[in-house]
Design a protein around this motif. Structure first.
Motif, PDB file in Angstrom:
ATOM      1  N   ASN A 120       0.848  -1.193   0.000  1.00  0.00           N
ATOM      2  CA  ASN A 120       0.000   0.000   0.000  1.00  0.00           C
ATOM      3  C   ASN A 120       0.881   1.241   0.000  1.00  0.00           C
ATOM      4  O   ASN A 120       1.880   1.299   0.719  1.00  0.00           O
ATOM      5  CB  ASN A 120      -0.908   0.039   1.230  1.00  0.00           C
ATOM      6  CG  ASN A 120      -2.021  -0.964   1.147  1.00  0.00           C
ATOM      7  OD1 ASN A 120      -2.534  -1.247   0.062  1.00  0.00           O
ATOM      8  ND2 ASN A 120      -2.413  -1.516   2.280  1.00  0.00           N
ATOM      9  N   LEU A 121       0.485   2.214  -0.780  1.00  0.00           N
ATOM     10  CA  LEU A 121       1.186   3.492  -0.839  1.00  0.00           C
ATOM     11  C   LEU A 121       0.238   4.594  -0.381  1.00  0.00           C
ATOM     12  O   LEU A 121      -0.956   4.541  -0.653  1.00  0.00           O
ATOM     13  CB  LEU A 121       1.656   3.800  -2.262  1.00  0.00           C
ATOM     14  CG  LEU A 121       2.643   2.853  -2.913  1.00  0.00           C
ATOM     15  CD1 LEU A 121       2.913   3.293  -4.338  1.00  0.00           C
ATOM     16  CD2 LEU A 121       3.926   2.796  -2.132  1.00  0.00           C
ATOM     17  N   TRP A 122       0.791   5.585   0.302  1.00  0.00           N
ATOM     18  CA  TRP A 122       0.048   6.771   0.667  1.00  0.00           C
ATOM     19  C   TRP A 122       0.729   7.954   0.016  1.00  0.00           C
ATOM     20  O   TRP A 122       1.964   7.988  -0.094  1.00  0.00           O
ATOM     21  CB  TRP A 122       0.031   6.976   2.186  1.00  0.00           C
ATOM     22  CG  TRP A 122      -0.768   5.967   2.921  1.00  0.00           C
ATOM     23  CD1 TRP A 122      -2.080   6.055   3.267  1.00  0.00           C
ATOM     24  CD2 TRP A 122      -0.311   4.706   3.410  1.00  0.00           C
ATOM     25  NE1 TRP A 122      -2.468   4.928   3.945  1.00  0.00           N
ATOM     26  CE2 TRP A 122      -1.398   4.075   4.044  1.00  0.00           C
ATOM     27  CE3 TRP A 122       0.903   4.039   3.359  1.00  0.00           C
ATOM     28  CZ2 TRP A 122      -1.314   2.826   4.623  1.00  0.00           C
ATOM     29  CZ3 TRP A 122       0.998   2.789   3.934  1.00  0.00           C
ATOM     30  CH2 TRP A 122      -0.096   2.198   4.561  1.00  0.00           C
ATOM     31  N   LEU A 133      -4.614   7.119   1.058  1.00  0.00           N
ATOM     32  CA  LEU A 133      -4.253   5.823   0.498  1.00  0.00           C
ATOM     33  C   LEU A 133      -4.484   5.856  -1.015  1.00  0.00           C
ATOM     34  O   LEU A 133      -5.540   6.255  -1.482  1.00  0.00           O
ATOM     35  CB  LEU A 133      -5.082   4.711   1.137  1.00  0.00           C
ATOM     36  CG  LEU A 133      -4.810   3.295   0.660  1.00  0.00           C
ATOM     37  CD1 LEU A 133      -3.387   2.872   1.020  1.00  0.00           C
ATOM     38  CD2 LEU A 133      -5.805   2.330   1.265  1.00  0.00           C
ATOM     39  N   ILE A 134      -3.469   5.443  -1.756  1.00  0.00           N
ATOM     40  CA  ILE A 134      -3.577   5.393  -3.214  1.00  0.00           C
ATOM     41  C   ILE A 134      -4.156   4.032  -3.574  1.00  0.00           C
ATOM     42  O   ILE A 134      -3.659   2.997  -3.116  1.00  0.00           O
ATOM     43  CB  ILE A 134      -2.203   5.604  -3.875  1.00  0.00           C
ATOM     44  CG1 ILE A 134      -1.616   6.952  -3.448  1.00  0.00           C
ATOM     45  CG2 ILE A 134      -2.309   5.516  -5.380  1.00  0.00           C
ATOM     46  CD1 ILE A 134      -0.177   7.155  -3.877  1.00  0.00           C
ATOM     47  N   ASP A 135      -5.177   4.038  -4.404  1.00  0.00           N
ATOM     48  CA  ASP A 135      -5.810   2.794  -4.826  1.00  0.00           C
ATOM     49  C   ASP A 135      -4.764   1.905  -5.498  1.00  0.00           C
ATOM     50  O   ASP A 135      -4.117   2.320  -6.460  1.00  0.00           O
ATOM     51  CB  ASP A 135      -6.949   3.104  -5.790  1.00  0.00           C
ATOM     52  CG  ASP A 135      -7.718   1.867  -6.209  1.00  0.00           C
ATOM     53  OD1 ASP A 135      -7.565   0.817  -5.553  1.00  0.00           O
ATOM     54  OD2 ASP A 135      -8.467   1.946  -7.196  1.00  0.00           O
ATOM     55  N   PRO A 136      -4.550   0.679  -4.982  1.00  0.00           N
ATOM     56  CA  PRO A 136      -3.496  -0.179  -5.537  1.00  0.00           C
ATOM     57  C   PRO A 136      -3.661  -0.457  -7.034  1.00  0.00           C
ATOM     58  O   PRO A 136      -2.681  -0.539  -7.768  1.00  0.00           O
ATOM     59  CB  PRO A 136      -3.609  -1.467  -4.726  1.00  0.00           C
ATOM     60  CG  PRO A 136      -4.291  -1.071  -3.462  1.00  0.00           C
ATOM     61  CD  PRO A 136      -5.191   0.068  -3.817  1.00  0.00           C
ATOM     62  N   LYS A 137      -4.898  -0.559  -7.498  1.00  0.00           N
ATOM     63  CA  LYS A 137      -5.124  -0.811  -8.917  1.00  0.00           C
ATOM     64  C   LYS A 137      -4.642   0.371  -9.759  1.00  0.00           C
ATOM     65  O   LYS A 137      -3.995   0.196 -10.789  1.00  0.00           O
ATOM     66  CB  LYS A 137      -6.604  -1.074  -9.170  1.00  0.00           C
ATOM     67  CG  LYS A 137      -6.921  -1.490 -10.586  1.00  0.00           C
ATOM     68  CD  LYS A 137      -8.361  -1.884 -10.725  1.00  0.00           C
ATOM     69  CE  LYS A 137      -9.103  -0.664 -11.228  1.00  0.00           C
ATOM     70  NZ  LYS A 137     -10.513  -0.908 -11.474  1.00  0.00           N
ATOM     71  N   VAL A 160      -1.867  13.300 -10.207  1.00  0.00           N
ATOM     72  CA  VAL A 160      -0.475  13.178  -9.771  1.00  0.00           C
ATOM     73  C   VAL A 160      -0.465  13.088  -8.255  1.00  0.00           C
ATOM     74  O   VAL A 160      -1.147  13.849  -7.571  1.00  0.00           O
ATOM     75  CB  VAL A 160       0.369  14.391 -10.231  1.00  0.00           C
ATOM     76  CG1 VAL A 160       1.773  14.318  -9.664  1.00  0.00           C
ATOM     77  CG2 VAL A 160       0.404  14.481 -11.741  1.00  0.00           C
ATOM     78  N   PHE A 161       0.313  12.134  -7.732  1.00  0.00           N
ATOM     79  CA  PHE A 161       0.527  12.013  -6.288  1.00  0.00           C
ATOM     80  C   PHE A 161       1.984  12.333  -5.987  1.00  0.00           C
ATOM     81  O   PHE A 161       2.880  11.912  -6.725  1.00  0.00           O
ATOM     82  CB  PHE A 161       0.198  10.599  -5.797  1.00  0.00           C
ATOM     83  CG  PHE A 161      -1.256  10.310  -5.698  1.00  0.00           C
ATOM     84  CD1 PHE A 161      -1.971  10.686  -4.568  1.00  0.00           C
ATOM     85  CD2 PHE A 161      -1.926   9.675  -6.730  1.00  0.00           C
ATOM     86  CE1 PHE A 161      -3.328  10.421  -4.474  1.00  0.00           C
ATOM     87  CE2 PHE A 161      -3.277   9.414  -6.644  1.00  0.00           C
ATOM     88  CZ  PHE A 161      -3.974   9.785  -5.513  1.00  0.00           C
ATOM     89  N   THR A 162       2.217  13.061  -4.909  1.00  0.00           N
ATOM     90  CA  THR A 162       3.576  13.396  -4.479  1.00  0.00           C
ATOM     91  C   THR A 162       3.755  13.016  -3.014  1.00  0.00           C
ATOM     92  O   THR A 162       2.799  12.618  -2.344  1.00  0.00           O
ATOM     93  CB  THR A 162       3.841  14.915  -4.638  1.00  0.00           C
ATOM     94  OG1 THR A 162       2.903  15.628  -3.831  1.00  0.00           O
ATOM     95  CG2 THR A 162       3.714  15.353  -6.085  1.00  0.00           C
ATOM     96  N   ASP A 163       4.965  13.141  -2.519  1.00  0.00           N
ATOM     97  CA  ASP A 163       5.295  12.873  -1.104  1.00  0.00           C
ATOM     98  C   ASP A 163       4.755  11.519  -0.650  1.00  0.00           C
ATOM     99  O   ASP A 163       4.147  11.395   0.410  1.00  0.00           O
ATOM    100  CB  ASP A 163       4.764  13.976  -0.184  1.00  0.00           C
ATOM    101  CG  ASP A 163       5.354  15.329  -0.502  1.00  0.00           C
ATOM    102  OD1 ASP A 163       6.519  15.361  -0.950  1.00  0.00           O
ATOM    103  OD2 ASP A 163       4.663  16.352  -0.313  1.00  0.00           O
TER     104      ASP A 163
END
Length: 188
Positions: A120-122, A133-137, A160-163
């Protein structure tokens, strides 16, 4: 054990404190213990500064791994890549050959994609400053850029997601997977 300056520093600290708290009549002995303790602590700090910088960085990594709940994704990708190189894992060679580019940023982007597939990534979605939480898919079908510093999703909104951060327990699992996997010199 008595040759370790850290052990001696702690021992003298405890003895000096016990003498002070126990109200021993020899205050001079207590002060001598305190002076020797401070001298030993100064010696330990001076010896620590003589270490090469890569050892000091590893101590920071140890602190993050043991006491932190989450670690920044670029740091996690770097640590995982270093461990893959050290153990001769096929993942290090794959990152060097199959990444977007053979630059350090491209290698970290490749390793970060492994994190996106298995953990899992945040991350923060600008202009928001809140971790979510970034959707894993979605993360699996996105593209990392800048040495795992941002994740560009392939959607119409061009999200776009950062940090981004990853849990340290997930970092440990990826490192174990890299260590236990195929090696670069394994015959197939």
């Amino acid at each position: 054990m008595f040759a370790n300056p850290n052990f001696l520093t702690v021992l003298l600290f405890v003895v000096g404190t016990a003498l002070q708290l126990g109200d021993v009549h020899s205050k001079q002995l207590g002060y001598v213990c305190w002076v020797v303790t401070l001298a030993m602590a100064a010696y330990v700090v001076i010896r620590w500064w003589e270490w090469p910088t890569h050892f000091r960085r590893k101590l920071d990594g140890f602190r993050i791994m043991r006491f932190g709940g989450r670690i920044p994704l670029p740091d996690a990708a770097r640590i995982a890549y270093e461990e893959a190189r050290a153990s001769g894992s096929i993942w290090a060679e794959a990152a060097e050959r199959l990444g977007n580019s053979n630059t350090p940023e491209g290698i970290l982007d490749y390793v970060a994609m492994h994190f996106a597939m298995d953990t899992n990534l945040w991350g923060k979605r600008p202009p928001s400053t809140r971790l979510e939480l970034i959707d894993p898919k979605h993360a699996t079908y996105g593209a990392f850029a800048g040495g795992a510093k941002e994740l560009r999703l392939r959607d119409k909104a061009k999200t776009v997601f950062t940090d981004m951060v990853v849990a340290t327990k997930d970092l440990r699992a990826v490192i174990d997977q890299f260590r236990d996997g195929l090696k670069g010199d394994t015959q197939i």
